[in-house]
Structure formats: C-alpha cells, structure tokens
Design an enzyme around this catalytic site. Structure first.
Site, PDB file in Angstrom:
ATOM      1  N   HIS A   1      -2.409  -2.301  -9.668  1.00  0.00           N
ATOM      2  CA  HIS A   1      -3.402  -1.706  -8.782  1.00  0.00           C
ATOM      3  C   HIS A   1      -4.641  -2.568  -8.780  1.00  0.00           C
ATOM      4  CE1 HIS A   1      -5.960   1.252  -6.836  1.00  0.00           C
ATOM      5  NE2 HIS A   1      -4.842   1.816  -6.447  1.00  0.00           N
TER       6      HIS A   1
ATOM      7  N   ASP B   1       2.646   5.431  -6.654  1.00  0.00           N
ATOM      8  CA  ASP B   1       3.896   5.331  -5.900  1.00  0.00           C
ATOM      9  C   ASP B   1       5.128   5.219  -6.781  1.00  0.00           C
ATOM     10  OD1 ASP B   1       2.833   5.392  -3.264  1.00  0.00           O
ATOM     11  OD2 ASP B   1       2.038   3.373  -3.583  1.00  0.00           O
TER      12      ASP B   1
ATOM     13  N   HIS C   1       0.874  -1.190   0.000  1.00  0.00           N
ATOM     14  CA  HIS C   1       0.000   0.000   0.000  1.00  0.00           C
ATOM     15  C   HIS C   1       0.907   1.235   0.000  1.00  0.00           C
ATOM     16  CE1 HIS C   1      -3.464   2.429   0.628  1.00  0.00           C
ATOM     17  NE2 HIS C   1      -3.806   2.091   1.852  1.00  0.00           N
TER      18      HIS C   1
HETATM   19  N1  CMC Z   1       4.884  -6.920 -10.139  1.00  0.00           N
HETATM   20  C1  CMC Z   1       4.782  -8.133 -10.734  1.00  0.00           C
HETATM   21  N2  CMC Z   1       3.645  -8.826 -10.841  1.00  0.00           N
HETATM   22  C2  CMC Z   1       2.552  -8.265 -10.311  1.00  0.00           C
HETATM   23  C3  CMC Z   1       2.562  -7.007  -9.678  1.00  0.00           C
HETATM   24  C4  CMC Z   1       3.797  -6.325  -9.598  1.00  0.00           C
HETATM   25  N3  CMC Z   1       3.892  -5.120  -9.017  1.00  0.00           N
HETATM   26  N4  CMC Z   1       1.333  -6.698  -9.245  1.00  0.00           N
HETATM   27  C5  CMC Z   1       0.556  -7.737  -9.591  1.00  0.00           C
HETATM   28  N5  CMC Z   1       1.292  -8.676 -10.235  1.00  0.00           N
HETATM   29  C6  CMC Z   1       0.797  -9.921 -10.832  1.00  0.00           C
HETATM   30  C7  CMC Z   1       0.411 -10.905  -9.742  1.00  0.00           C
HETATM   31  O1  CMC Z   1       1.508 -11.723  -9.413  1.00  0.00           O
HETATM   32  C8  CMC Z   1      -0.688 -11.673 -10.441  1.00  0.00           C
HETATM   33  O2  CMC Z   1      -0.111 -12.534 -11.385  1.00  0.00           O
HETATM   34  P1  CMC Z   1      -0.769 -14.002 -11.656  1.00  0.00           P
HETATM   35  O3  CMC Z   1      -2.114 -13.704 -12.216  1.00  0.00           O
HETATM   36  O4  CMC Z   1       0.181 -14.653 -12.595  1.00  0.00           O
HETATM   37  O5  CMC Z   1      -0.839 -14.660 -10.308  1.00  0.00           O
HETATM   38  C9  CMC Z   1      -1.424 -10.605 -11.237  1.00  0.00           C
HETATM   39  O6  CMC Z   1      -0.424  -9.599 -11.506  1.00  0.00           O
HETATM   40  C10 CMC Z   1      -2.598  -9.981 -10.521  1.00  0.00           C
HETATM   41  O7  CMC Z   1      -2.121  -9.416  -9.301  1.00  0.00           O
HETATM   42  P2  CMC Z   1      -2.881  -9.452  -7.932  1.00  0.00           P
HETATM   43  O8  CMC Z   1      -1.881  -9.679  -6.848  1.00  0.00           O
HETATM   44  O9  CMC Z   1      -4.048 -10.391  -8.000  1.00  0.00           O
HETATM   45  O10 CMC Z   1      -3.451  -7.986  -7.853  1.00  0.00           O
HETATM   46  P3  CMC Z   1      -4.074  -7.284  -6.577  1.00  0.00           P
HETATM   47  O11 CMC Z   1      -5.169  -6.440  -7.062  1.00  0.00           O
HETATM   48  O12 CMC Z   1      -4.400  -8.293  -5.513  1.00  0.00           O
HETATM   49  O13 CMC Z   1      -2.854  -6.406  -6.001  1.00  0.00           O
HETATM   50  C11 CMC Z   1      -1.318  -4.652  -5.726  1.00  0.00           C
HETATM   51  C12 CMC Z   1      -2.682  -5.065  -6.263  1.00  0.00           C
HETATM   52  C13 CMC Z   1      -1.180  -3.147  -5.822  1.00  0.00           C
HETATM   53  C14 CMC Z   1      -1.214  -5.031  -4.239  1.00  0.00           C
HETATM   54  C15 CMC Z   1      -0.221  -5.363  -6.543  1.00  0.00           C
HETATM   55  O14 CMC Z   1      -0.311  -4.969  -7.890  1.00  0.00           O
HETATM   56  C16 CMC Z   1       1.170  -5.092  -6.007  1.00  0.00           C
HETATM   57  O15 CMC Z   1       1.625  -5.809  -5.097  1.00  0.00           O
HETATM   58  N6  CMC Z   1       1.899  -4.051  -6.550  1.00  0.00           N
HETATM   59  C17 CMC Z   1       3.198  -3.696  -6.036  1.00  0.00           C
HETATM   60  C18 CMC Z   1       3.057  -2.856  -4.771  1.00  0.00           C
HETATM   61  C19 CMC Z   1       2.554  -1.452  -5.088  1.00  0.00           C
HETATM   62  O16 CMC Z   1       3.051  -0.776  -5.995  1.00  0.00           O
HETATM   63  N7  CMC Z   1       1.573  -0.988  -4.278  1.00  0.00           N
HETATM   64  C20 CMC Z   1       1.014   0.352  -4.404  1.00  0.00           C
HETATM   65  C21 CMC Z   1      -0.393   0.333  -4.911  1.00  0.00           C
HETATM   66  S1  CMC Z   1      -0.985   1.947  -5.427  1.00  0.00           S
HETATM   67  C22 CMC Z   1      -1.050   2.947  -4.042  1.00  0.00           C
HETATM   68  C23 CMC Z   1      -1.695   2.378  -2.844  1.00  0.00           C
HETATM   69  O17 CMC Z   1      -2.770   1.753  -2.897  1.00  0.00           O
HETATM   70  O18 CMC Z   1      -1.138   2.557  -1.776  1.00  0.00           O
END
Ligand code: CMC
Length: 436
Positions: free
Chosen positions: A311, A367, A272
């Site tokens: 996201h 971010d 986050h």
């Molecule tokens: N790098 C590589 N792969 C990723 C990433 C990433 N940053 N984010 C998602 N994926 C992949 C994930 O592994 C999954 O792949 P598969 O379908 O093969 O299993 C697919 O994309 C879908 O991801 P998810 O984990 O189901 O997505 P989510 O909606 O649960 O998570 C998130 C969203 C923001 C937590 C995630 O994208 C992430 O961990 N990003 C990196 C951390 C980040 O930048 N966070 C800030 C978010 S924006 C500001 C805020 O909210 O604070």
C-alpha cells in the site's frame, strides 16, 4: 493532534546563486508556490517541485479521513474505523462522511428514506445496459452507466446550488447498487430485479443480485451485515487514485455523475480497486499450497506482483484487512469455508516472514481478503471491483463536494518538466516529409 511543532520557517540557500529564502511551514508543509521565487535570473520561471505520482505532495486540505500509515490508523471524521465497523451502519457512515457528523435519529430516518426512494433508475437505463455485449466487464458497464446518468439529470450541472448538489449525491448513493446489480443481471442473462424498499441498503443490493421467483427476497442477516461492514470499510480512503480522479475531474466543474464515472474508472485498475478481482485470479492460478513457494520466487524475481499486498500509505498493517478477517469468519459460518482461504493464509504467513516483503513493508491490504468473502457469498469475480465502488461512492462525493467548495481549489493543472526536443524546424522542401 500531532505533538511535534508543525509550523515554522524553512531557511533555504540556493547554491546556484548563494541567495537565501525563508519559506513558511504551515501544518507540516510548505506551499510549492513559495518555491517559485527561487530563481537564477529574473526571466527564470522559478523552482518547481517534481513529484510524479504525488509521493510527497498534499493536494488539498481535508476534514474527511485521517490515515496514519505507520501506525495502521484509519478514521472517518475522527471516528476510528474499528468502532464504526462494530457499531454503525453503512448509511450512518455515509451520512457521517458526507456531512461531518453522525446522524441523529430523525436525520437517519430522513436520510434512509431519501436513499431508499431514489434506488430506482429510469427505464431507459435498462435499455442502455442491454446494449452491452453479454460478456462485457461489469465495471465497464458501471462506469458508462454512471456517466450516462448525467444525461438524465441535466440539473446536475448546477453544482454550486446546494439543493441540486445534495439531490445528486442522494441519487448516486442510491442508484449505485442498482446499476451494479443490473450489470450483473445483464451479464448472466437474468431479468433485472427492481429495488425492494423494505430492505436495508445492503439487503436490497443482495435482493437485486439474487432474487429469482420468490415474491420478496429475504437476505441472510449475517451476510447482509457482512456486506454492510464491507461497504463501511471501503467508504473513503482520503487522496487515493480514484478520489484524486474525482477531485481532478470535479475541479473543471464537471457534474457529479461525470466525476464519479471518472473515479470509478480509476478504481477499475488492478493496482487499485481491481486488485480484489486479481487476488482471486491469483489464488486460483496458484491452485494449491504446494505451488506457493514457486509463486513467491517469481514475485521476488519481479515477474509478478503479489496482488492484495502493499500500500502506498500503510507501511505497518492495513486496519481494514484486520477487520475483514473477522468478517470472513462470520461469513464462512454461513457459506462454508472458501477453500482458497488456506492458500491465502499460507501466502500471508510466508510473506510476513520473508525478507523481500518485510524489508519493503508489504502487508495484506483491504483487497487481499475481501475477494475471498465476496466469492463465498456467491458474487462472480468480475463483480468485486463494483462492490468496492458501491461503498466508495460516499467518499468520492464527499471529496468532490469538499473540493469544489474549497476557496483555495482551482482547476487541477500540474506543471511538467519538459524533456523533449527544444526547437526544430520543418524542412523547407515540404515534399520530403514523406521520406521518413
Ligand atoms: N508484490 C510484490 N512486490 C511489491 C508489491 C506487491 N504487491 N507491491 C510493491 N512491491 C514492491 C515494488 O516492486 C517495490 O520494490 P523495489 O523497491 O524493489 O522496486 C517496492 O515494493 C515498493 O513498491 P512501490 O511500487 O513503490 O509502491 P507504491 O506505493 O507505488 O504502490 C501499490 C502501492 C498498492 C500500487 C503496490 O503495492 C501494488 O501494486 N500492490 C498490488 C496491487 C494491490 O493489491 N492494490 C490494492 C491496494 S489497496 C486498495 C486500493 O487502494 O484500492
């Protein structure tokens, strides 16, 4: 408003019993409680919806922030984020988020005056912060100190008294930058710099961070404006992890300091608001453009996340990231270009073309670039999540207030699907407990 009809009736047939049900659709949703009537026998509890991480569950009705993740739309109280970032100040936006309308001239003056005059913290707060170890993470200090404010303002328990509630809201918006700056000063061993009531919200924060021997600190207007815009971009984001924590804790009628501390704790995590800090660490680890292909390969193998990408809601682009790129240009004209920007731009270029990221709709989020700007402005990396928290406090408080005043809200208490042992009995010989 959306053009497709979003009310009607869902006809459901339960093939376990052959019975059919009419479930009303209202505002594009069914009420999960209406599933409870679907039973296989009279003593059956009834059908539950199972939604870990709330992927498809609306937890409230809200009038604060609208997001269309496919179209990259973000609006506060109906105003597009782009217009607010271009034409409004953070305090105007905070007022808008909290009150539903932009302030008129007199309201803005009164609001600015109130916030400005509550920026000081009790002297004991300094002693409290002094108690932290020199290398304590500033977010740990922020979370604890915000919770500690609850002990200074005992009347904050009166959450259904409008005047008391509004006063705590002003205090929190006003004191958040002071606590953040004091946490930084403590970590660096510098004396605490008191608020300067002559300065703007962002300008005062810069002063408390950077002031040394000068009688009064005058921030660079470009940096002051950039920080103000960054606070606007972070001010609210509907039902994200920290807003959800704020509402959940608030639903037990905890006071706003405790609820805000919980929200800030949720924000701290690297998925986050802690992501901005992790982006910088990642860019520093990568170190040079030549190392990017190896890094991307490791991300694709699932060994690492590309921090600042992806996201839950935005599946096209994050409109805040677009605005931040413009802000970065202005900041770099003053500070000089952050050399990490080249690595970030190249990472973005590759990721936007690569099938792994394209097929998963992973785009730079808020971010990804904010950390590069913060670093260019001289903020230490560990401060980054606190900068997010300062802006987001307005949103947390609006979400909290909306939640506790919503007649439909009750204490947040999800159901579970119990998948553990059904029933076991202790052995009759109590002495054999220790055998395991
Ligand atoms: N790098 C590589 N792969 C990723 C990433 C990433 N940053 N984010 C998602 N994926 C992949 C994930 O592994 C999954 O792949 P598969 O379908 O093969 O299993 C697919 O994309 C879908 O991801 P998810 O984990 O189901 O997505 P989510 O909606 O649960 O998570 C998130 C969203 C923001 C937590 C995630 O994208 C992430 O961990 N990003 C990196 C951390 C980040 O930048 N966070 C800030 C978010 S924006 C500001 C805020 O909210 O604070």
């Amino acid at each position: 408003m959306p053009e497709t009809p979003n009310s009607g009736v869902l006809h459901v047939t339960d093939d376990r019993t052959g019975r059919t049900y009419d479930i009303p659709i209202e505002d594009g949703a069914i009420r999960a409680i209406n599933l409870r009537q679907i039973k296989v026998s009279p003593d059956d509890f009834g059908l539950l919806s199972y939604d870990p991480a709330f992927l498809n569950t609306a937890s409230c009705r809200s009038t604060i922030t609208y997001i269309d993740g496919d179209k990259g739309i973000l609006r506060y109280r109906g105003y597009p984020i782009e217009e607010l970032a271009d034409h409004a100040s953070f305090l105007q936006v905070a007022f808008l988020i909290l009150n539903g309308e932009l302030p008129d001239k007199a309201e803005l003056e009164a609001w600015t005056e109130q916030v400005t005059h509550h920026t000081f913290v009790h002297e004991n707060i300094k002693k409290f912060i002094d108690g932290f170890h020199y290398d304590a993470h500033p977010m740990g200090i922020l979370v604890s100190t915000v919770a500690a404010l609850s002990t200074f303002y005992r009347e904050s328990k009166g959450i259904f008294d409008q005047d008391k509630r509004k006063l705590q809201i002003v205090r929190l918006i006003a004191k958040m930058p002071t606590i953040a700056a004091f946490a930084y000063r403590h970590a660096t061993g510098l004396p605490y710099a008191y608020p300067d009531n002559e300065l703007s919200y962002a300008g005062n924060f810069l002063s408390m961070m950077k002031k040394t021997t000068e009688w009064s600190y005058r921030p660079d207007p470009v940096l002051e404006h950039a920080l103000d815009v960054l606070f606007i971009l972070h001010a609210d984001h509907e039902q994200n992890c920290s807003a959800n924590a704020m509402r959940a804790v608030g639903s037990s009628h905890a006071d706003p300091y405790m609820s805000t501390a919980a929200a800030a704790a949720a924000l701290y995590g690297p998925l986050h608001g802690g992501a901005n800090e992790q982006v910088l660490n990642m860019l520093q680890d990568i170190g040079s453009i030549d190392n990017i292909p190896d890094y991307i390969a490791r991300v694709k193998k699932g060994e690492l996340l590309l921090m600042g990408f992806g996201h839950r809601v935005y599946k096209n682009f994050d409109p805040r990231a677009k605005i931040i790129k413009k802000v970065a240009d202005d900041v770099f004209k003053v500070t000089g270009r952050n050399p990490l920007l080249d690595i970030a731009l190249e990472l973005e270029r590759i990721a936007l073309e690569d099938e792994y990221f394209v097929s998963r709709k992973l785009y730079p989020n808020v971010d990804f670039y904010s950390g590069i700007i913060y670093q260019a402005m001289g903020f230490p990396v560990e401060m980054f999540p606190m900068l997010f928290a300062i802006g987001r406090t307005a949103g947390w408080l609006a979400q909290w207030e909306e939640g506790i005043l919503d007649a439909e809200q009750k204490i947040a208490r999800p159901r579970q699907l119990y998948v553990g042992e059904w029933l076991r009995h202790l052995p009759s010989d109590a002495s054999s407990f220790g055998d395991r």
